[in-house]
Scaffold this motif. Sequence first.
Motif, PDB file in Angstrom:
ATOM      1  N   PRO A 168       0.820  -1.225   0.000  1.00  0.00           N
ATOM      2  CA  PRO A 168       0.000   0.000   0.000  1.00  0.00           C
ATOM      3  C   PRO A 168       0.849   1.268   0.000  1.00  0.00           C
ATOM      4  O   PRO A 168       0.509   2.253  -0.666  1.00  0.00           O
ATOM      5  N   VAL A 169       1.964   1.239   0.742  1.00  0.00           N
ATOM      6  CA  VAL A 169       2.862   2.390   0.776  1.00  0.00           C
ATOM      7  C   VAL A 169       3.512   2.590  -0.589  1.00  0.00           C
ATOM      8  O   VAL A 169       3.649   3.719  -1.079  1.00  0.00           O
ATOM      9  N   ASN A 170       3.904   1.496  -1.232  1.00  0.00           N
ATOM     10  CA  ASN A 170       4.540   1.594  -2.545  1.00  0.00           C
ATOM     11  C   ASN A 170       3.596   2.156  -3.601  1.00  0.00           C
ATOM     12  O   ASN A 170       4.017   2.885  -4.505  1.00  0.00           O
ATOM     13  N   VAL A 171       2.324   1.815  -3.505  1.00  0.00           N
ATOM     14  CA  VAL A 171       1.334   2.346  -4.448  1.00  0.00           C
ATOM     15  C   VAL A 171       1.279   3.871  -4.342  1.00  0.00           C
ATOM     16  O   VAL A 171       1.292   4.587  -5.355  1.00  0.00           O
ATOM     17  N   LEU A 172       1.223   4.378  -3.117  1.00  0.00           N
ATOM     18  CA  LEU A 172       1.212   5.831  -2.920  1.00  0.00           C
ATOM     19  C   LEU A 172       2.543   6.443  -3.351  1.00  0.00           C
ATOM     20  O   LEU A 172       2.576   7.538  -3.914  1.00  0.00           O
ATOM     21  N   GLY A 173       3.633   5.715  -3.098  1.00  0.00           N
ATOM     22  CA  GLY A 173       4.937   6.223  -3.500  1.00  0.00           C
ATOM     23  C   GLY A 173       5.041   6.401  -5.001  1.00  0.00           C
ATOM     24  O   GLY A 173       5.560   7.411  -5.490  1.00  0.00           O
ATOM     25  N   MET A 174       4.541   5.436  -5.747  1.00  0.00           N
ATOM     26  CA  MET A 174       4.559   5.547  -7.211  1.00  0.00           C
ATOM     27  C   MET A 174       3.684   6.705  -7.685  1.00  0.00           C
ATOM     28  O   MET A 174       4.017   7.386  -8.660  1.00  0.00           O
ATOM     29  N   ALA A 175       2.582   6.944  -6.976  1.00  0.00           N
ATOM     30  CA  ALA A 175       1.703   8.060  -7.345  1.00  0.00           C
ATOM     31  C   ALA A 175       2.411   9.397  -7.136  1.00  0.00           C
ATOM     32  O   ALA A 175       2.284  10.303  -7.966  1.00  0.00           O
ATOM     33  N   THR A 176       3.176   9.524  -6.063  1.00  0.00           N
ATOM     34  CA  THR A 176       3.868  10.796  -5.816  1.00  0.00           C
ATOM     35  C   THR A 176       4.929  11.069  -6.874  1.00  0.00           C
ATOM     36  O   THR A 176       5.262  12.226  -7.142  1.00  0.00           O
ATOM     37  N   GLU A 177       5.459  10.010  -7.480  1.00  0.00           N
ATOM     38  CA  GLU A 177       6.504  10.161  -8.492  1.00  0.00           C
ATOM     39  C   GLU A 177       5.955  10.356  -9.899  1.00  0.00           C
ATOM     40  O   GLU A 177       6.680  10.811 -10.793  1.00  0.00           O
ATOM     41  N   SER A 178       4.700  10.014 -10.114  1.00  0.00           N
ATOM     42  CA  SER A 178       4.133  10.027 -11.463  1.00  0.00           C
ATOM     43  C   SER A 178       3.871  11.444 -11.967  1.00  0.00           C
ATOM     44  O   SER A 178       3.245  12.255 -11.288  1.00  0.00           O
ATOM     45  N   GLU A 179       4.329  11.712 -13.175  1.00  0.00           N
ATOM     46  CA  GLU A 179       4.076  13.020 -13.785  1.00  0.00           C
ATOM     47  C   GLU A 179       2.595  13.218 -14.075  1.00  0.00           C
ATOM     48  O   GLU A 179       2.131  14.350 -14.233  1.00  0.00           O
ATOM     49  N   ASP A 180       1.850  12.140 -14.151  1.00  0.00           N
ATOM     50  CA  ASP A 180       0.409  12.229 -14.408  1.00  0.00           C
ATOM     51  C   ASP A 180      -0.407  12.528 -13.158  1.00  0.00           C
ATOM     52  O   ASP A 180      -1.602  12.806 -13.252  1.00  0.00           O
ATOM     53  N   GLU A 181       0.246  12.470 -11.993  1.00  0.00           N
ATOM     54  CA  GLU A 181      -0.456  12.741 -10.739  1.00  0.00           C
ATOM     55  C   GLU A 181      -0.599  14.256 -10.538  1.00  0.00           C
ATOM     56  O   GLU A 181       0.388  14.976 -10.528  1.00  0.00           O
ATOM     57  N   ARG A 230      12.254   9.353  -2.975  1.00  0.00           N
ATOM     58  CA  ARG A 230      11.764  10.530  -2.256  1.00  0.00           C
ATOM     59  C   ARG A 230      12.131  11.800  -3.001  1.00  0.00           C
ATOM     60  O   ARG A 230      11.321  12.738  -3.093  1.00  0.00           O
ATOM     61  N   VAL A 231      13.338  11.840  -3.540  1.00  0.00           N
ATOM     62  CA  VAL A 231      13.763  13.017  -4.313  1.00  0.00           C
ATOM     63  C   VAL A 231      12.844  13.223  -5.511  1.00  0.00           C
ATOM     64  O   VAL A 231      12.405  14.351  -5.791  1.00  0.00           O
ATOM     65  N   ARG A 232      12.530  12.152  -6.235  1.00  0.00           N
ATOM     66  CA  ARG A 232      11.643  12.271  -7.390  1.00  0.00           C
ATOM     67  C   ARG A 232      10.251  12.756  -6.982  1.00  0.00           C
ATOM     68  O   ARG A 232       9.627  13.543  -7.701  1.00  0.00           O
ATOM     69  N   SER A 233       9.781  12.305  -5.841  1.00  0.00           N
ATOM     70  CA  SER A 233       8.478  12.758  -5.345  1.00  0.00           C
ATOM     71  C   SER A 233       8.493  14.256  -5.082  1.00  0.00           C
ATOM     72  O   SER A 233       7.560  14.979  -5.462  1.00  0.00           O
ATOM     73  N   LEU A 234       9.549  14.726  -4.440  1.00  0.00           N
ATOM     74  CA  LEU A 234       9.657  16.152  -4.132  1.00  0.00           C
ATOM     75  C   LEU A 234       9.834  16.982  -5.395  1.00  0.00           C
ATOM     76  O   LEU A 234       9.272  18.081  -5.525  1.00  0.00           O
ATOM     77  N   GLU A 235      10.610  16.472  -6.339  1.00  0.00           N
ATOM     78  CA  GLU A 235      10.784  17.179  -7.611  1.00  0.00           C
ATOM     79  C   GLU A 235       9.448  17.282  -8.340  1.00  0.00           C
ATOM     80  O   GLU A 235       9.140  18.310  -8.968  1.00  0.00           O
ATOM     81  N   ASN A 236       8.656  16.237  -8.263  1.00  0.00           N
ATOM     82  CA  ASN A 236       7.346  16.235  -8.906  1.00  0.00           C
ATOM     83  C   ASN A 236       6.431  17.278  -8.271  1.00  0.00           C
ATOM     84  O   ASN A 236       5.707  18.013  -8.968  1.00  0.00           O
ATOM     85  N   ALA A 237       6.464  17.346  -6.939  1.00  0.00           N
ATOM     86  CA  ALA A 237       5.645  18.343  -6.239  1.00  0.00           C
ATOM     87  C   ALA A 237       6.122  19.764  -6.565  1.00  0.00           C
ATOM     88  O   ALA A 237       5.300  20.691  -6.682  1.00  0.00           O
ATOM     89  N   LYS A 238       7.426  19.934  -6.728  1.00  0.00           N
ATOM     90  CA  LYS A 238       7.954  21.240  -7.146  1.00  0.00           C
ATOM     91  C   LYS A 238       7.453  21.603  -8.536  1.00  0.00           C
ATOM     92  O   LYS A 238       7.025  22.733  -8.788  1.00  0.00           O
ATOM     93  N   ALA A 239       7.493  20.641  -9.435  1.00  0.00           N
ATOM     94  CA  ALA A 239       7.064  20.883 -10.819  1.00  0.00           C
ATOM     95  C   ALA A 239       5.589  21.263 -10.892  1.00  0.00           C
ATOM     96  O   ALA A 239       5.178  22.011 -11.789  1.00  0.00           O
ATOM     97  N   LYS A 240       4.805  20.749  -9.930  1.00  0.00           N
ATOM     98  CA  LYS A 240       3.368  21.059  -9.902  1.00  0.00           C
ATOM     99  C   LYS A 240       3.081  22.332  -9.115  1.00  0.00           C
ATOM    100  O   LYS A 240       1.920  22.707  -8.932  1.00  0.00           O
ATOM    101  N   GLY A 241       4.128  23.005  -8.632  1.00  0.00           N
ATOM    102  CA  GLY A 241       3.957  24.247  -7.892  1.00  0.00           C
ATOM    103  C   GLY A 241       3.485  24.056  -6.466  1.00  0.00           C
ATOM    104  O   GLY A 241       3.057  25.002  -5.813  1.00  0.00           O
ATOM    105  N   GLN A 242       3.614  22.840  -5.939  1.00  0.00           N
ATOM    106  CA  GLN A 242       3.142  22.567  -4.575  1.00  0.00           C
ATOM    107  C   GLN A 242       4.235  22.769  -3.527  1.00  0.00           C
ATOM    108  O   GLN A 242       3.942  22.859  -2.336  1.00  0.00           O
ATOM    109  N   LEU A 243       5.473  22.799  -3.957  1.00  0.00           N
ATOM    110  CA  LEU A 243       6.597  23.063  -3.073  1.00  0.00           C
ATOM    111  C   LEU A 243       7.446  24.169  -3.693  1.00  0.00           C
ATOM    112  O   LEU A 243       7.431  24.353  -4.920  1.00  0.00           O
TER     113      LEU A 243
END
Length: 208
Positions: free
Chosen positions: A68-81, A139-152
């Motif tokens: 379950p944690v991995n599913v959420l982890g993949m979602a945080t990394e996905s450019e489609d999220e 984790r880095v990819r997740s944070l980079e993704n959130a940055k790209a979406k303007g959330q961080l």
Amino acid sequence: MRRTKEEAEATRLHIMLKALELFSDQGISNTSLTEVAKAAGVTRGAIYWHFKNKWDLFNAIWERYSAPVNVLGMATESEDESDPLGKLVDLLKLVLVSVERDEEFRRMIIICIQETTMKTPREIPEPMEAFQETLHQRRVRSLENAKAKGQLPAELDTDAGSMMMKVMLEGMIMSWLQRPDCFSLSERADQLVYSVIVVLKHGLRAQP
């Protein structure tokens, strides 16, 4: 044939569960596959039929019990999220809740703490170092993704952010493991995760 496959899978899962118990009690490095075989009531050959070595066994355990944690982890990394930060919040909360309420997941986290935090750098097994580096990069990819979406913040140092999340979560979990009667990880999950997000948003700017 189907029954044979089902029996083989049942044996594999039984080995994983017994190995999880031993690894969390003794550490991976201090546990032999002979001990795992004895605890599971199978031969060493049966272990090697399903797993290449101890670390292959650990990776299989991680994949199963952290699904379950991995599913959420993949979602945080996905450019489609569209809401990677929201998914990251959900992930961190799930980790804290699972540590308290899910014995198998808690044992996995204990293994990781034993094999890293409680050892000197020279004592950390190379496979665990590689495993931790993989988690760091995710984790880095997740944070980079959130940055790209303007959330961080655009100036967030994502490498430092990843390390900070690890340190803060491990600190919370270790404090709870030492004194579980003092507070509830699951009841305070919202509050604890909020503190992590505040640091990500306001306290970790890249060095000039």
